[in-house]
Design an enzyme around this catalytic site. Structure first.
Site, PDB file in Angstrom:
ATOM      1  N   ASP A  58       0.643  -1.235  -0.310  1.00 43.18           N
ATOM      2  CA  ASP A  58       0.481   0.107   0.199  1.00 43.18           C
ATOM      3  C   ASP A  58       0.782   1.103  -0.503  1.00 43.18           C
ATOM      4  O   ASP A  58       2.243   1.282   0.982  1.00 43.18           O
ATOM      5  CB  ASP A  58      -0.503  -0.063   0.980  1.00 43.18           C
ATOM      6  CG  ASP A  58      -1.839   1.005   1.040  1.00 43.18           C
ATOM      7  OD1 ASP A  58      -1.294   2.107   1.146  1.00 43.18           O
ATOM      8  OD2 ASP A  58      -3.133   0.588   1.345  1.00 43.18           O
ATOM      9  N   SER A 124      -5.890  14.302 -13.983  1.00 41.63           N
ATOM     10  CA  SER A 124      -6.982  13.794 -15.315  1.00 41.63           C
ATOM     11  C   SER A 124      -7.322  15.525 -15.875  1.00 41.63           C
ATOM     12  O   SER A 124      -7.213  16.176 -14.971  1.00 41.63           O
ATOM     13  CB  SER A 124      -7.924  13.142 -14.578  1.00 41.63           C
ATOM     14  OG  SER A 124      -9.733  13.623 -14.696  1.00 41.63           O
ATOM     15  N   TYR A 149     -12.749  13.134  -6.216  1.00 41.32           N
ATOM     16  CA  TYR A 149     -12.390  12.476  -6.513  1.00 41.32           C
ATOM     17  C   TYR A 149     -11.390  13.599  -7.532  1.00 41.32           C
ATOM     18  O   TYR A 149     -10.167  13.687  -7.918  1.00 41.32           O
ATOM     19  CB  TYR A 149     -12.374  11.291  -7.427  1.00 41.32           C
ATOM     20  CG  TYR A 149     -11.653  11.235  -8.689  1.00 41.32           C
ATOM     21  CD1 TYR A 149     -10.882  10.207  -8.685  1.00 41.32           C
ATOM     22  CD2 TYR A 149     -11.987  11.300  -9.969  1.00 41.32           C
ATOM     23  CE1 TYR A 149      -9.711   9.920  -9.244  1.00 41.32           C
ATOM     24  CE2 TYR A 149     -11.174  11.376 -11.232  1.00 41.32           C
ATOM     25  CZ  TYR A 149      -9.870  10.440 -10.523  1.00 41.32           C
ATOM     26  OH  TYR A 149      -9.097  10.317 -12.158  1.00 41.32           O
ATOM     27  N   LYS A 153      -6.659  15.368  -7.096  1.00 38.77           N
ATOM     28  CA  LYS A 153      -6.246  15.485  -8.853  1.00 38.77           C
ATOM     29  C   LYS A 153      -5.389  16.271  -8.713  1.00 38.77           C
ATOM     30  O   LYS A 153      -4.338  16.642  -8.699  1.00 38.77           O
ATOM     31  CB  LYS A 153      -6.733  15.001  -9.915  1.00 38.77           C
ATOM     32  CG  LYS A 153      -6.793  13.299  -9.703  1.00 38.77           C
ATOM     33  CD  LYS A 153      -6.238  12.733 -10.215  1.00 38.77           C
ATOM     34  CE  LYS A 153      -6.587  11.274  -9.837  1.00 38.77           C
ATOM     35  NZ  LYS A 153      -5.234  10.137 -10.112  1.00 38.77           N
TER      36      LYS A 153
HETATM   37  P1  NAD Z   1      -7.326   1.390 -11.308  1.00 34.79           P
HETATM   38  O1  NAD Z   1      -8.593   1.295 -10.359  1.00 34.79           O
HETATM   39  O2  NAD Z   1      -7.630   0.076 -12.669  1.00 34.79           O
HETATM   40  O3  NAD Z   1      -6.231   1.204 -11.142  1.00 34.79           O
HETATM   41  C1  NAD Z   1      -5.413   1.948  -9.736  1.00 34.79           C
HETATM   42  C2  NAD Z   1      -4.285   0.461  -8.720  1.00 34.79           C
HETATM   43  O4  NAD Z   1      -3.909   1.216  -8.058  1.00 34.79           O
HETATM   44  C3  NAD Z   1      -5.296  -0.702  -9.012  1.00 34.79           C
HETATM   45  O5  NAD Z   1      -4.556  -1.522  -9.695  1.00 34.79           O
HETATM   46  C4  NAD Z   1      -5.316  -0.492  -7.595  1.00 34.79           C
HETATM   47  O6  NAD Z   1      -5.921  -2.152  -6.819  1.00 34.79           O
HETATM   48  C5  NAD Z   1      -4.408   0.088  -7.227  1.00 34.79           C
HETATM   49  N1  NAD Z   1      -4.242   1.178  -6.270  1.00 34.79           N
HETATM   50  C6  NAD Z   1      -5.355   2.070  -5.417  1.00 34.79           C
HETATM   51  N2  NAD Z   1      -5.059   2.493  -3.952  1.00 34.79           N
HETATM   52  C7  NAD Z   1      -3.880   2.022  -4.214  1.00 34.79           C
HETATM   53  C8  NAD Z   1      -2.723   2.125  -2.577  1.00 34.79           C
HETATM   54  N3  NAD Z   1      -3.093   2.674  -1.406  1.00 34.79           N
HETATM   55  N4  NAD Z   1      -2.120   1.352  -2.279  1.00 34.79           N
HETATM   56  C9  NAD Z   1      -1.005   0.855  -3.448  1.00 34.79           C
HETATM   57  N5  NAD Z   1      -2.400   0.403  -4.842  1.00 34.79           N
HETATM   58  C10 NAD Z   1      -3.349   1.264  -4.707  1.00 34.79           C
HETATM   59  O7  NAD Z   1      -7.441   2.568 -12.114  1.00 34.79           O
HETATM   60  P2  NAD Z   1      -6.879   2.601 -13.376  1.00 34.79           P
HETATM   61  O8  NAD Z   1      -7.738   3.815 -14.207  1.00 34.79           O
HETATM   62  O9  NAD Z   1      -6.081   2.387 -14.449  1.00 34.79           O
HETATM   63  O10 NAD Z   1      -6.470   4.578 -13.518  1.00 34.79           O
HETATM   64  C11 NAD Z   1      -5.186   4.754 -13.387  1.00 34.79           C
HETATM   65  C12 NAD Z   1      -5.041   5.737 -12.445  1.00 34.79           C
HETATM   66  O11 NAD Z   1      -5.627   7.012 -13.527  1.00 34.79           O
HETATM   67  C13 NAD Z   1      -5.656   6.600 -11.048  1.00 34.79           C
HETATM   68  O12 NAD Z   1      -4.723   6.982 -10.587  1.00 34.79           O
HETATM   69  C14 NAD Z   1      -6.704   7.243 -11.830  1.00 34.79           C
HETATM   70  O13 NAD Z   1      -7.259   8.049 -11.143  1.00 34.79           O
HETATM   71  C15 NAD Z   1      -6.409   8.292 -12.779  1.00 34.79           C
HETATM   72  N6  NAD Z   1      -6.736   7.659 -14.179  1.00 34.79           N
HETATM   73  C16 NAD Z   1      -8.185   7.551 -14.350  1.00 34.79           C
HETATM   74  C17 NAD Z   1      -9.030   7.581 -15.782  1.00 34.79           C
HETATM   75  C18 NAD Z   1      -9.751   6.745 -15.888  1.00 34.79           C
HETATM   76  O14 NAD Z   1     -10.998   7.000 -17.236  1.00 34.79           O
HETATM   77  N7  NAD Z   1      -9.265   5.194 -15.748  1.00 34.79           N
HETATM   78  C19 NAD Z   1      -9.216   8.815 -15.769  1.00 34.79           C
HETATM   79  C20 NAD Z   1      -7.514   9.420 -15.299  1.00 34.79           C
HETATM   80  C21 NAD Z   1      -7.126   9.589 -15.026  1.00 34.79           C
HETATM   81  C1  UD1 Z   2     -15.440  10.811 -15.418  1.00 36.32           C
HETATM   82  C2  UD1 Z   2     -15.501  11.427 -14.456  1.00 36.32           C
HETATM   83  C3  UD1 Z   2     -14.337  11.991 -14.987  1.00 36.32           C
HETATM   84  C4  UD1 Z   2     -13.456  10.853 -14.633  1.00 36.32           C
HETATM   85  C5  UD1 Z   2     -13.760   9.970 -15.276  1.00 36.32           C
HETATM   86  C6  UD1 Z   2     -12.651   8.790 -15.546  1.00 36.32           C
HETATM   87  C7  UD1 Z   2     -17.526  12.200 -13.560  1.00 36.32           C
HETATM   88  C8  UD1 Z   2     -18.703  13.612 -14.150  1.00 36.32           C
HETATM   89  N1  UD1 Z   2     -16.608  12.745 -14.528  1.00 36.32           N
HETATM   90  O1  UD1 Z   2     -15.607  10.928 -16.337  1.00 36.32           O
HETATM   91  O2  UD1 Z   2     -13.740  13.297 -12.992  1.00 36.32           O
HETATM   92  O3  UD1 Z   2     -12.176  11.325 -13.972  1.00 36.32           O
HETATM   93  O4  UD1 Z   2     -14.683   9.163 -15.699  1.00 36.32           O
HETATM   94  O5  UD1 Z   2     -13.036   7.995 -14.810  1.00 36.32           O
HETATM   95  O6  UD1 Z   2     -18.499  10.779 -13.173  1.00 36.32           O
HETATM   96  N2  UD1 Z   2     -22.144   8.447 -20.006  1.00 36.32           N
HETATM   97  C9  UD1 Z   2     -23.830   7.804 -20.285  1.00 36.32           C
HETATM   98  N3  UD1 Z   2     -24.066   6.819 -20.149  1.00 36.32           N
HETATM   99  C10 UD1 Z   2     -23.483   5.592 -19.140  1.00 36.32           C
HETATM  100  C11 UD1 Z   2     -21.604   6.686 -19.162  1.00 36.32           C
HETATM  101  C12 UD1 Z   2     -21.826   7.682 -18.934  1.00 36.32           C
HETATM  102  O7  UD1 Z   2     -24.548   8.615 -21.491  1.00 36.32           O
HETATM  103  O8  UD1 Z   2     -23.991   4.963 -18.832  1.00 36.32           O
HETATM  104  C13 UD1 Z   2     -22.325   9.050 -20.600  1.00 36.32           C
HETATM  105  C14 UD1 Z   2     -21.886  11.072 -19.612  1.00 36.32           C
HETATM  106  O9  UD1 Z   2     -23.186  11.549 -19.670  1.00 36.32           O
HETATM  107  C15 UD1 Z   2     -20.494  11.458 -20.200  1.00 36.32           C
HETATM  108  C16 UD1 Z   2     -19.823  10.124 -21.534  1.00 36.32           C
HETATM  109  O10 UD1 Z   2     -20.359   9.354 -21.599  1.00 36.32           O
HETATM  110  O11 UD1 Z   2     -20.861  12.284 -21.921  1.00 36.32           O
HETATM  111  C17 UD1 Z   2     -18.420   9.856 -20.349  1.00 36.32           C
HETATM  112  O12 UD1 Z   2     -18.611   9.312 -19.629  1.00 36.32           O
HETATM  113  P1  UD1 Z   2     -17.432   8.901 -18.283  1.00 36.32           P
HETATM  114  O13 UD1 Z   2     -17.280   7.505 -18.979  1.00 36.32           O
HETATM  115  O14 UD1 Z   2     -18.355   8.383 -16.447  1.00 36.32           O
HETATM  116  O15 UD1 Z   2     -16.224   9.774 -18.057  1.00 36.32           O
HETATM  117  P2  UD1 Z   2     -16.830  10.895 -17.685  1.00 36.32           P
HETATM  118  O16 UD1 Z   2     -17.672  11.724 -17.646  1.00 36.32           O
HETATM  119  O17 UD1 Z   2     -15.842  11.826 -18.932  1.00 36.32           O
END
Ligand code: NAD
Ligand code: UD1
Length: 338
Positions: A58, A124, A149, A153
């Site tokens: 962790d 993000s 969340y 960031k």
């Molecule tokens: P994810 O949840 O699949 O990966 C995050 C990983 O971090 C997981 O494997 C989880 O088990 C681990 N983790 C969480 N807390 C921890 C801790 N305290 N110690 C050690 N490990 C820990 O998510 P992801 O989609 O791969 O996202 C990766 C990063 O990118 C995250 O920081 C997320 O906020 C950021 N991010 C993701 C998106 C998205 O849409 N997926 C968008 C923008 C930013």
């Molecule tokens: C969301 C988060 C953002 C995060 C990102 C990645 C919110 C408000 N924002 O972004 O902070 O960084 O995910 O984890 O939650 N949509 C539908 N039906 C659904 C799901 C989504 O219509 O069931 C639409 C949404 O309104 C949006 C688009 O699809 O227009 C994308 O949504 P989503 O995949 O959740 O991403 P974000 O909202 O861009």
């Protein structure tokens, strides 16, 4: 000489492990598996044919982190570990600030003790808030996040920026991801959300596989060409490759740099449904429902800085991502559980 990947068993982390290994880098993964499975690391090994250590750790556990830094020669940290569910962060803000902000501070302390001063951080596009015009550029004012969340960031970006101001030996890359979708083309690693997905692509994929009945489209009265929300969907493999470029850059240039990682193209909800249907030949039933609170109408990146400075750009299309998401979903309907 290795790259430490925190959260390396997660969705973006596991794909980045593949790209780092394929680029010839040595890696060490730490993860507490809060939202992932160690099986993802085994699959990364199977895809690449390369070995690496993965350790249950962790990022809030300073003692264990110190041991990891003492056991391996780490040059840089690619920091994915964090909690990422927007809705959950509104219900459990303290847990989110503790895990994401507190965890990052502990990690930074351990890095400092070990003399490791290079970090690539997963930020993000959410930090651009709802007021900026598209396309979002790295030098725009940030803030106005609408949930804990997103605010974690923002806070971590501020902490890392201050750190680089205070100590010129640090090298930090703040990567602002747009909307990552898709999966590795092998179908062996992908996104495995716990429970009902919140994000669009995993929801579509679970409708396609029959786990969910229909998609709810959150609003068709936005100020966009078809009325549905527009986002910049980036294939996770393109995104993962961006980390290799950013890591190479951070290892050679000091200071804090910010990069958008996106395609630069806006795609609506209806466009993405159509792309999925045409890539996979599967109909996605949907119903239009009211807007989801906190959603903005349009978000897409200005990607010129990543191209001009890092020499990185995306190569895959939304159709590629839809095909790969489906390939992952149909082969792994229960994620890593089967
Ligand atoms: P994810 O949840 O699949 O990966 C995050 C990983 O971090 C997981 O494997 C989880 O088990 C681990 N983790 C969480 N807390 C921890 C801790 N305290 N110690 C050690 N490990 C820990 O998510 P992801 O989609 O791969 O996202 C990766 C990063 O990118 C995250 O920081 C997320 O906020 C950021 N991010 C993701 C998106 C998205 O849409 N997926 C968008 C923008 C930013
Ligand atoms: C969301 C988060 C953002 C995060 C990102 C990645 C919110 C408000 N924002 O972004 O902070 O960084 O995910 O984890 O939650 N949509 C539908 N039906 C659904 C799901 C989504 O219509 O069931 C639409 C949404 O309104 C949006 C688009 O699809 O227009 C994308 O949504 P989503 O995949 O959740 O991403 P974000 O909202 O861009």
């Amino acid at each position: 000489m290795a790259i430490l990947i925190t959260g390396g068993a997660g969705f973006i982390g596991s794909h980045t492990c593949v790209e780092m290994l394929e680029a010839g880098k040595e890696i060490v993964v730490i993860d507490n598996y809060a939202n992932s499975s160690p099986k993802a690391c085994e699959r990364v090994k199977a895809i690449t044919g390369k070995d690496f250590p993965y350790i249950e750790c962790d990022i809030r556990d300073e003692e264990k982190l110190n041991k990891v830094f003492a056991s391996y020669k780490i040059d840089a940290v690619v920091h994915f570990a964090g909690l990422k569910a927007v809705g959950e962060s509104c219900v459990k803000p303290v847990e989110y600030y503790d895990n994401n902000v507190g965890g990052t501070l502990t990690l930074l302390k351990a890095m400092k003790s070990a003399g490791v001063k290079t970090m690539i951080f997963s930020s993000s596009a959410t930090v651009y808030g709802g007021e900026n015009p598209v396309p979002f550029k790295e030098d725009m004012k940030i803030g106005g996040t609408t949930n804990p969340y997103g605010t974690t960031k923002l806070f971590i970006e501020n902490i890392l920026t201050d750190l680089c101001k205070a100590d010129k030996d640090w090298s930090v890359s703040l990567l602002r991801y747009f909307n990552p979708i898709g999966a590795h083309e092998s179908g062996m690693i992908g996104e495995a959300p716990n429970g009902t997905p919140n994000n669009l692509m995993p929801y579509i994929a679970q409708v396609a596989v029959g786990k969910l009945k229909q998609l709810s489209v959150y609003g068709n009265d936005y100020n966009t060409p078809d009325g549905t929300g527009v986002r910049d969907y980036i294939h996770v493999v393109d995104l993962a490759k961006g980390h290799v470029f950013a890591c190479n850059r951070a290892l050679s240039v000091k200071g804090c740099e910010i990069y958008n990682l996106g395609t630069g193209r806006g795609v609506s909800v209806l466009d993405l449904i159509k792309a999925f249907e045409s890539a996979n030949g599967i109909k996605i039933p949907y119903v239009v429902v009211p807007r989801r609170p906190g959603d903005i109408d349009v978000s897409y990146a200005d990607v010129s800085k990543a191209l001009n400075v890092l020499g990185w750009k995306t190569e895959k299309s939304a159709e590629d991502a839809c095909r790969d998401s489906w390939n992952w979903q149909k082969n792994n309907p229960n994620g890593y559980d089967n």
